[in-house]
Design a protein around this motif. Structure first.
Motif, PDB file in Angstrom:
ATOM      1  N   MET A 210      -5.958  11.782   1.724  1.00  0.00           N
ATOM      2  CA  MET A 210      -5.882  10.358   1.443  1.00  0.00           C
ATOM      3  C   MET A 210      -6.553  10.055   0.100  1.00  0.00           C
ATOM      4  O   MET A 210      -7.539  10.678  -0.263  1.00  0.00           O
ATOM      5  N   LYS A 211      -6.012   9.066  -0.582  1.00  0.00           N
ATOM      6  CA  LYS A 211      -6.552   8.732  -1.889  1.00  0.00           C
ATOM      7  C   LYS A 211      -7.838   7.930  -1.739  1.00  0.00           C
ATOM      8  O   LYS A 211      -8.135   7.377  -0.694  1.00  0.00           O
ATOM      9  N   ASP A 212      -8.593   7.846  -2.805  1.00  0.00           N
ATOM     10  CA  ASP A 212      -9.850   7.109  -2.803  1.00  0.00           C
ATOM     11  C   ASP A 212      -9.555   5.617  -2.784  1.00  0.00           C
ATOM     12  O   ASP A 212      -8.986   5.056  -3.728  1.00  0.00           O
ATOM     13  N   LYS A 213      -9.954   4.926  -1.709  1.00  0.00           N
ATOM     14  CA  LYS A 213      -9.677   3.501  -1.581  1.00  0.00           C
ATOM     15  C   LYS A 213     -10.404   2.688  -2.639  1.00  0.00           C
ATOM     16  O   LYS A 213      -9.958   1.619  -3.023  1.00  0.00           O
ATOM     17  N   LYS A 214     -11.541   3.196  -3.129  1.00  0.00           N
ATOM     18  CA  LYS A 214     -12.330   2.449  -4.110  1.00  0.00           C
ATOM     19  C   LYS A 214     -11.577   2.299  -5.430  1.00  0.00           C
ATOM     20  O   LYS A 214     -11.860   1.406  -6.205  1.00  0.00           O
ATOM     21  N   ALA A 215     -10.610   3.194  -5.690  1.00  0.00           N
ATOM     22  CA  ALA A 215      -9.884   3.141  -6.959  1.00  0.00           C
ATOM     23  C   ALA A 215      -8.777   2.096  -6.924  1.00  0.00           C
ATOM     24  O   ALA A 215      -8.215   1.752  -7.955  1.00  0.00           O
ATOM     25  N   ILE A 216      -8.443   1.558  -5.758  1.00  0.00           N
ATOM     26  CA  ILE A 216      -7.365   0.587  -5.629  1.00  0.00           C
ATOM     27  C   ILE A 216      -7.900  -0.820  -5.896  1.00  0.00           C
ATOM     28  O   ILE A 216      -8.920  -1.218  -5.338  1.00  0.00           O
ATOM     29  N   THR A 217      -7.225  -1.542  -6.757  1.00  0.00           N
ATOM     30  CA  THR A 217      -7.559  -2.946  -7.017  1.00  0.00           C
ATOM     31  C   THR A 217      -6.350  -3.797  -6.665  1.00  0.00           C
ATOM     32  O   THR A 217      -5.259  -3.273  -6.403  1.00  0.00           O
ATOM     33  N   ILE A 218      -6.528  -5.089  -6.684  1.00  0.00           N
ATOM     34  CA  ILE A 218      -5.417  -5.977  -6.358  1.00  0.00           C
ATOM     35  C   ILE A 218      -4.270  -5.800  -7.349  1.00  0.00           C
ATOM     36  O   ILE A 218      -3.094  -5.949  -6.997  1.00  0.00           O
ATOM     37  N   LYS A 219      -4.591  -5.437  -8.599  1.00  0.00           N
ATOM     38  CA  LYS A 219      -3.552  -5.265  -9.619  1.00  0.00           C
ATOM     39  C   LYS A 219      -2.832  -3.930  -9.495  1.00  0.00           C
ATOM     40  O   LYS A 219      -1.689  -3.799  -9.933  1.00  0.00           O
ATOM     41  N   THR A 220      -3.494  -2.931  -8.920  1.00  0.00           N
ATOM     42  CA  THR A 220      -2.839  -1.624  -8.764  1.00  0.00           C
ATOM     43  C   THR A 220      -2.250  -1.447  -7.373  1.00  0.00           C
ATOM     44  O   THR A 220      -1.665  -0.409  -7.072  1.00  0.00           O
ATOM     45  N   LEU A 221      -2.376  -2.454  -6.548  1.00  0.00           N
ATOM     46  CA  LEU A 221      -1.854  -2.392  -5.177  1.00  0.00           C
ATOM     47  C   LEU A 221      -0.332  -2.316  -5.195  1.00  0.00           C
ATOM     48  O   LEU A 221       0.338  -3.037  -5.930  1.00  0.00           O
ATOM     49  N   ASN A 222       0.238  -1.417  -4.388  1.00  0.00           N
ATOM     50  CA  ASN A 222       1.690  -1.319  -4.261  1.00  0.00           C
ATOM     51  C   ASN A 222       2.053  -0.962  -2.819  1.00  0.00           C
ATOM     52  O   ASN A 222       1.168  -0.748  -1.975  1.00  0.00           O
ATOM     53  N   LYS A 223       3.340  -0.875  -2.528  1.00  0.00           N
ATOM     54  CA  LYS A 223       3.792  -0.680  -1.145  1.00  0.00           C
ATOM     55  C   LYS A 223       3.559   0.733  -0.635  1.00  0.00           C
ATOM     56  O   LYS A 223       3.809   1.005   0.546  1.00  0.00           O
ATOM     57  N   SER A 224       3.067   1.607  -1.491  1.00  0.00           N
ATOM     58  CA  SER A 224       2.692   2.944  -1.045  1.00  0.00           C
ATOM     59  C   SER A 224       1.194   3.016  -0.769  1.00  0.00           C
ATOM     60  O   SER A 224       0.768   3.318   0.345  1.00  0.00           O
ATOM     61  N   ASN A 225       0.366   2.710  -1.794  1.00  0.00           N
ATOM     62  CA  ASN A 225      -1.084   2.885  -1.598  1.00  0.00           C
ATOM     63  C   ASN A 225      -1.694   1.851  -0.662  1.00  0.00           C
ATOM     64  O   ASN A 225      -2.820   2.027  -0.188  1.00  0.00           O
TER      65      ASN A 225
END
Length: 272
Positions: free
Chosen positions: A1-16
């Motif tokens: 699983m990817k690091d959740k901390k690296a996800i922001t509202i702007k990088t959010l997509n239907k995969s992550n």
């Protein structure tokens, strides 16, 4: 699983978005609310979140109502829609319990053990009973292999079953009378798509970052060499210019000069 901390509202997509849990959504929304263009993109963010989460807006904010949502597995929190509007959301991650819940977006976000659990809940006649589109989705995220053997031979020492399990595969056994179909599954690594960039583009970027517009060492010699080659190319044969207008297949001549008497041609001349 990817690091959740690296996800922001702007990088959010239907995969992550499938990497996140309910509390993560509230955290991202609160952090994104500080972005200047957040309000302009609220609908897009909401659509992405809804692809992986059930969202219900709570109209009646009473303890009894909230408790019922919590009993159904929802997490509850406040989200700001604009400067003057706050709403209360009940959010719950969409469960993956059936093969029809599997998508190209979420297939990389479940484990092989979870896949086996889903298959076990849905299976009837085996792997071949699955619709082709479901098999395509599964094989996008997992290496799949199957074998059908008599029950006493399936677990033979040194056999396929033992080797697959040792290699990290999860296995589902489906009894078929005195035979057993074994389905082996192992997660594939998700390959990140990289954009191809020509070497010239990379060199130009490196030069801009260095703040230097001067030629690198050795570039002057390369330029001189290219200029010499360009001069030589001017006299070279240009195939593109060698068109029908560049040559002729007929010649101007007196027809009388071209006539041949039969006696001038011998059998050895090879005329057929």
């Amino acid at each position: 699983m990817k690091d959740k901390k690296a996800i922001t509202i702007k990088t959010l997509n239907k995969s992550n978005v499938w990497d996140l849990q309910e509390n993560d959504i509230f955290r991202l929304w609160e952090a994104g609310d500080k972005e200047a263009d957040f309000r302009d993109n609220i609908r897009r963010y909401t659509d992405i979140i809804r692809s992986a989460f059930e969202i219900e807006e709570i109209k009646i904010d009473k303890p009894g109502v909230l408790k019922k949502y919590e009993e159904r597995g929802f997490k509850i929190g406040n989200v700001r829609m604009d400067d003057s509007t706050k709403v209360k959301w009940a959010i719950k991650k969409r469960p993956i319990t059936r093969v029809t819940d599997l998508t190209y977006e979420n297939i990389h976000h479940i484990s092989a053990a979870k896949l086996i659990e889903v298959l076990d809940r849905n299976f009837g006649s085996g792997w071949e009973s699955l619709p082709q589109n479901i098999k395509d989705i599964i094989e996008k995220g997992f290496d799949i292999s199957t074998t059908t053997l008599p029950q006493e031979r399936l677990h033979k020492v040194g056999g396929m079953y033992e080797k697959k399990v040792a290699d990290g595969f999860e296995v589902l056994e489906i009894p078929k009378g005195t035979w057993v179909e074994a389905i082996f599954a192992k997660a594939k690594p998700e390959i990140e798509k990289l954009r191809f960039r020509p070497e010239s583009e990379l060199e130009e970027e490196k030069r801009r970052k260095s703040g230097s517009s001067d030629l690198e060492e050795g570039e002057e010699e390369d330029i001189e060499e290219r200029e010499i080659l360009d001069e030589d190319d001017e006299d070279a044969f240009d195939e593109d210019k060698f068109t029908e207008e560049s040559y002729r297949t007929t010649f101007d001549a007196d027809p009388d000069d071209l006539s041949l008497e039969a006696e001038d041609i011998s059998e050895d001349d090879g005329v057929y």
